[in-house]
Motif scaffolding. Structure first.
Motif, PDB file in Angstrom:
ATOM      1  N   LYS A  15      69.033  14.889  67.406  1.00  0.00           N
ATOM      2  CA  LYS A  15      69.111  16.401  67.646  1.00  0.00           C
ATOM      3  C   LYS A  15      69.820  16.584  68.848  1.00  0.00           C
ATOM      4  CE  LYS A  15      64.490  17.485  66.519  1.00  0.00           C
ATOM      5  NZ  LYS A  15      62.918  18.017  67.083  1.00  0.00           N
ATOM      6  N   ASP A  16      70.064  15.627  69.744  1.00  0.00           N
ATOM      7  CA  ASP A  16      70.990  15.593  70.891  1.00  0.00           C
ATOM      8  C   ASP A  16      72.514  15.393  70.260  1.00  0.00           C
ATOM      9  OD1 ASP A  16      68.936  15.639  72.523  1.00  0.00           O
ATOM     10  OD2 ASP A  16      68.895  13.560  73.231  1.00  0.00           O
ATOM     11  N   LYS A  17      72.675  14.943  69.456  1.00  0.00           N
ATOM     12  CA  LYS A  17      74.141  14.809  68.521  1.00  0.00           C
ATOM     13  C   LYS A  17      74.478  16.000  67.861  1.00  0.00           C
ATOM     14  CE  LYS A  17      74.010   9.825  67.940  1.00  0.00           C
ATOM     15  NZ  LYS A  17      75.064   9.637  68.701  1.00  0.00           N
ATOM     16  N   GLY A  18      73.566  16.688  68.075  1.00  0.00           N
ATOM     17  CA  GLY A  18      73.948  18.194  67.243  1.00  0.00           C
ATOM     18  C   GLY A  18      73.515  18.370  65.851  1.00  0.00           C
ATOM     19  N   LEU A  19      72.611  17.302  65.403  1.00  0.00           N
ATOM     20  CA  LEU A  19      72.435  17.362  64.016  1.00  0.00           C
ATOM     21  C   LEU A  19      71.238  18.177  63.424  1.00  0.00           C
ATOM     22  CD1 LEU A  19      72.697  13.317  63.371  1.00  0.00           C
ATOM     23  CD2 LEU A  19      74.278  15.280  62.704  1.00  0.00           C
TER      24      LEU A  19
END
Length: 323
Positions: free
Chosen positions: A282-286
């Protein structure tokens, strides 16, 4: 001179008598996983622990990353004498004893804890005994490998959303059940080629545990991670029958206890990594998408029943009933 000869003779006899007790047996332990993965690090721990607990009677060398061959080769190697111990999935054990494959039927396990409870159950003992009778080899431990999820080019919220999607799936019957039930077009691309296949659009989706999605960097070429959780995957620690038969009862106990301790350690590492990865992605923007697993399970049971694979309903029911 006579006294010296007698003394030398006595010393030689003493060495001959003591040699078997001090002799060290060299064993090979092979697997297909990378050196950074717990299936390797815990095998290393187990090999050292077995040497310690047997007072050096066994020296086990662990060969990672398919150095002794791919999984199929390793399983054959148990019989051919090329390897003594392997870490490998039940899908390969099922080639010798098909009923073992029922553990890969989608949603048979509710969670990793259910899987671990199964490994302590009577039904597991019966299936493992069936495998041993068919193959000659002995399973000592089971390690949780990870829960398999889906990555895709487009958001997937329901089983129907997979219809027509080109999806890479291992060429193992039970692995195909969920994609087939949902209408995906499956392709058995070699594991080493999956990243490139996703990158160039040969396939639109694939499925693997979160730890594998991270390790193989599939998230770089697939921005949707769908938590289908369709298979609770696991690997077995299996000892070649010819080697198992030569172990004393004491050593059989040591090998079993140590490999089970290693499996517990490995399972814990995998679970901790999985728990952290959801937030990492989630933190990677996925786009990390939750789905209604009950809906997926209902479709699988209706469209790809157990009978399609030759599995026994009784085995399925007993595993599902394990608490």
């Amino acid at each position: 001179m006579l006294k010296l000869t007698t003394a030398v003779f006595t010393a030689v006899i003493a060495l001959a008598v003591n040699a078997p007790a001090n002799a060290q047996t060299a064993l090979k332990w092979g697997h297909a996983y990378e050196t950074s993965e717990p299936f390797h690090t815990e095998a290393l721990w187990a090999s050292e622990e077995i040497e310690k607990r047997t007072q050096g009677r066994y020296k086990i060398t662990v060969f990672p990353a398919s150095q002794l061959g791919k999984e199929n080769d390793l399983n054959q190697g148990l019989t051919l004498g090329a390897v003594d111990i392997i870490t490998s999935g039940s899908s390969f054990a099922a080639r010798s004893y098909p009923p073992m494959g029922v553990t890969y039927y989608p949603y048979i396990f509710r969670s990793p804890d259910h899987l671990i409870a199964y490994t302590k159950s009577d039904i597991f003992k019966e299936l493992a005994a069936g495998y041993e009778k068919a193959s000659g080899h002995h399973i000592t431990a089971v390690t949780y490998y990870g829960t398999r999820h889906t990555t895709s080019n487009k958001p997937i919220k329901t089983c129907e959303d997979l219809r027509g999607v080109k999806m890479r799936v291992p060429d193992v019957p039970a692995y195909l059940a969920m994609p087939k039930a949902c209408g995906a077009n499956t392709a058995p691309i070699a594991f080493a080629e999956v990243y490139l296949a996703l990158q160039n659009g040969t396939v639109d989706a694939q499925e693997n545990p979160l730890t594998t999605i991270e390790a193989k960097k599939f998230f770089e070429v697939q921005k949707n991670i769908v938590l289908t959780g369709h298979i609770t995957d696991h690997v077995n620690t299996t000892i070649a029958g010819r080697r198992w038969a030569k172990l004393s009862d004491e050593d059989k106990k040591i090998f079993t206890e140590v490999t089970q301790e290693a499996a517990t350690r490995g399972t814990k590492i995998v679970q901790e990594r999985e728990a952290a990865l959801v937030q990492t992605f989630k933190d990677k923007g996925l786009n990390v998408q939750e789905v209604d697993k009950a809906e997926f399970e209902k479709v699988v049971l209706a469209k790809v029943p157990l009978s399609d694979f030759g599995y026994k309903q009784e085995d399925y029911d007993r595993i599902r009933a394990v608490k």
